[in-house]
Motif scaffolding. Structure first.
Motif, PDB file in Angstrom:
ATOM      1  N   TYR A 130       0.857  -1.185   0.000  1.00 55.93           N
ATOM      2  CA  TYR A 130       0.000   0.000   0.000  1.00 55.93           C
ATOM      3  C   TYR A 130       0.895   1.237   0.000  1.00 55.93           C
ATOM      4  O   TYR A 130       1.844   1.308   0.781  1.00 55.93           O
ATOM      5  N   LEU A 131       0.619   2.209  -0.857  1.00 59.28           N
ATOM      6  CA  LEU A 131       1.404   3.446  -0.931  1.00 59.28           C
ATOM      7  C   LEU A 131       2.905   3.173  -1.067  1.00 59.28           C
ATOM      8  O   LEU A 131       3.729   3.772  -0.379  1.00 59.28           O
ATOM      9  N   ASN A 132       3.251   2.235  -1.937  1.00 58.91           N
ATOM     10  CA  ASN A 132       4.651   1.890  -2.184  1.00 58.91           C
ATOM     11  C   ASN A 132       5.366   1.344  -0.946  1.00 58.91           C
ATOM     12  O   ASN A 132       6.596   1.377  -0.867  1.00 58.91           O
ATOM     13  N   SER A 133       4.592   0.879   0.024  1.00 56.98           N
ATOM     14  CA  SER A 133       5.163   0.282   1.233  1.00 56.98           C
ATOM     15  C   SER A 133       4.600  -1.124   1.417  1.00 56.98           C
ATOM     16  O   SER A 133       3.529  -1.449   0.916  1.00 56.98           O
ATOM     17  N   VAL A 134       5.338  -1.927   2.150  1.00 57.62           N
ATOM     18  CA  VAL A 134       4.922  -3.304   2.401  1.00 57.62           C
ATOM     19  C   VAL A 134       4.671  -3.485   3.895  1.00 57.62           C
ATOM     20  O   VAL A 134       5.434  -2.991   4.729  1.00 57.62           O
ATOM     21  N   PHE A 135       3.577  -4.175   4.221  1.00 59.35           N
ATOM     22  CA  PHE A 135       3.337  -4.587   5.608  1.00 59.35           C
ATOM     23  C   PHE A 135       2.941  -6.054   5.604  1.00 59.35           C
ATOM     24  O   PHE A 135       2.642  -6.632   4.565  1.00 59.35           O
ATOM     25  N   TYR A 136       2.956  -6.655   6.786  1.00 62.19           N
ATOM     26  CA  TYR A 136       2.710  -8.089   6.899  1.00 62.19           C
ATOM     27  C   TYR A 136       1.601  -8.364   7.913  1.00 62.19           C
ATOM     28  O   TYR A 136       1.456  -7.663   8.913  1.00 62.19           O
ATOM     29  N   GLN A 137       0.832  -9.417   7.612  1.00 62.05           N
ATOM     30  CA  GLN A 137      -0.176  -9.921   8.534  1.00 62.05           C
ATOM     31  C   GLN A 137      -0.114 -11.438   8.513  1.00 62.05           C
ATOM     32  O   GLN A 137       0.428 -12.041   7.566  1.00 62.05           O
ATOM     33  N   PHE A 138      -0.703 -12.057   9.532  1.00 54.80           N
ATOM     34  CA  PHE A 138      -0.738 -13.505   9.555  1.00 54.80           C
ATOM     35  C   PHE A 138      -1.422 -14.055   8.312  1.00 54.80           C
ATOM     36  O   PHE A 138      -2.412 -13.488   7.834  1.00 54.80           O
ATOM     37  N   LYS A 139      -0.922 -15.173   7.813  1.00 52.10           N
ATOM     38  CA  LYS A 139      -1.567 -15.818   6.679  1.00 52.10           C
ATOM     39  C   LYS A 139      -2.911 -16.396   7.123  1.00 52.10           C
ATOM     40  O   LYS A 139      -3.004 -17.008   8.196  1.00 52.10           O
ATOM     41  N   SER A 140      -3.901 -16.181   6.310  1.00 48.71           N
ATOM     42  CA  SER A 140      -5.229 -16.692   6.670  1.00 48.71           C
ATOM     43  C   SER A 140      -5.386 -18.146   6.230  1.00 48.71           C
ATOM     44  O   SER A 140      -4.616 -18.646   5.430  1.00 48.71           O
TER      45      SER A 140
END
Length: 280
Positions: free
Chosen positions: A270-280
């Motif tokens: 998002y907005l040229n940035s990367v973030f991480y969340q748990f895999k569903s």
């Protein structure tokens, strides 16, 4: 005392000692770093070799010298709003989404829990606090806990006091924010109470178990994993996964990747940035 050179054997044993007490891995070729950072301690403790310094540290029951070695070796390179893009990501995507989810959970003030796991001297977590205040996310409206940790006693002490010199505030801090959130104190600028009240600091070694630190909606672990071995990075990310809420967010450095370290998280852009969340 002139600069003392570290022998190959000393470097090998001292690097192992530093790895044991801090998790920081010093590979071959980093002899200059050990010499540059630790030479002042040789003078202070009247040691003629790095072996003597390590021996004194191991015999020190109060851990004072051990702490000074960690302070010297750990890299506290940081500045306000470092890389900028993560803070825009938090402002425009992560925090609004999080507030929307937490506001639906029931009565009382929505809770926001954020951990800066390699806090250094505090600029990252204070930058986040400034961003939140500018968004209207203040203590009177939200149950906020911003938690900053670092392995260095000196870094934590500085972060907790919250005073920075002219060079430090000039790096990444716009004049409007400086005037709003800081007050002049002697030859430095000290964070105002509104900002300081949002943040808690604690010394923490990421290689030790994450006991009693609670659960978090967002974990920032940026620009620190390069100092750890692959095996230790995997261990740390596994421990982070245990203190992160199931719908929480993990942010790492812009040049870092989880590809070889963990498969617990999925990446999102998002907005040229990367973030991480748990895999569903």
């Amino acid at each position: 005392m002139s600069k003392i050179k570290v022998t190959p054997e000393e470097f090998k044993t001292f690097a192992k000692y530093i790895l044991d007490i801090s998790g920081i891995a010093l590979g071959v070729g980093k002899e200059y770093l050990l010499e540059t950072r630790l030479n002042p301690l040789l003078s202070k403790y009247e040691c003629n070799s790095y072996s003597d310094l390590m021996k004194k540290s191991k015999l020190g029951f109060d851990k004072k010298l051990e702490g000074e070695i960690i302070d010297a070796i750990s890299t506290n390179e940081t500045y306000f709003f470092r890389d900028k893009s993560p803070f825009k990501l938090l402002q425009h995507k992560i925090l609004p989404d999080l507030i929307d989810k937490r506001s639906k959970k029931g009565f009382g003030k929505p809770a926001i829990r954020i951990w800066s796991a390699a806090n250094s001297t505090g600029q990252e977590i204070y930058s986040l606090a400034m961003t939140m205040i500018e968004m209207g996310l203040t203590l009177d409206k939200y149950n906020i806990r911003l938690f900053g940790t670092d392995i260095s006693d000196a870094a934590i002490a500085k972060a907790s006091y919250g005073a920075y010199n002219k060079f430090e505030v000039a790096r990444g801090l716009e004049p409007a924010r400086l005037n709003r959130f800081f007050q002049p104190k002697e030859d430095k600028y000290k964070v105002k109470d509104e900002l300081r009240a949002m943040v808690q600091f604690k010394k923490m070694n990421l290689m030790k178990p994450f006991i009693g630190i609670g659960k978090y909606d967002i974990v920032l672990c940026r620009n620190v994993m390069i100092y750890f071995t692959t095996e230790d990075r995997r261990k740390i990310y596994s421990n982070i996964s245990k203190v992160l809420e199931p719908d929480g967010y993990l942010l790492i450095g812009s040049t870092e990747s989880l590809v070889n370290d963990t498969d617990l998280f999925a990446s999102f852009r998002y907005l040229n940035s990367v973030f991480y969340q748990f895999k569903s």
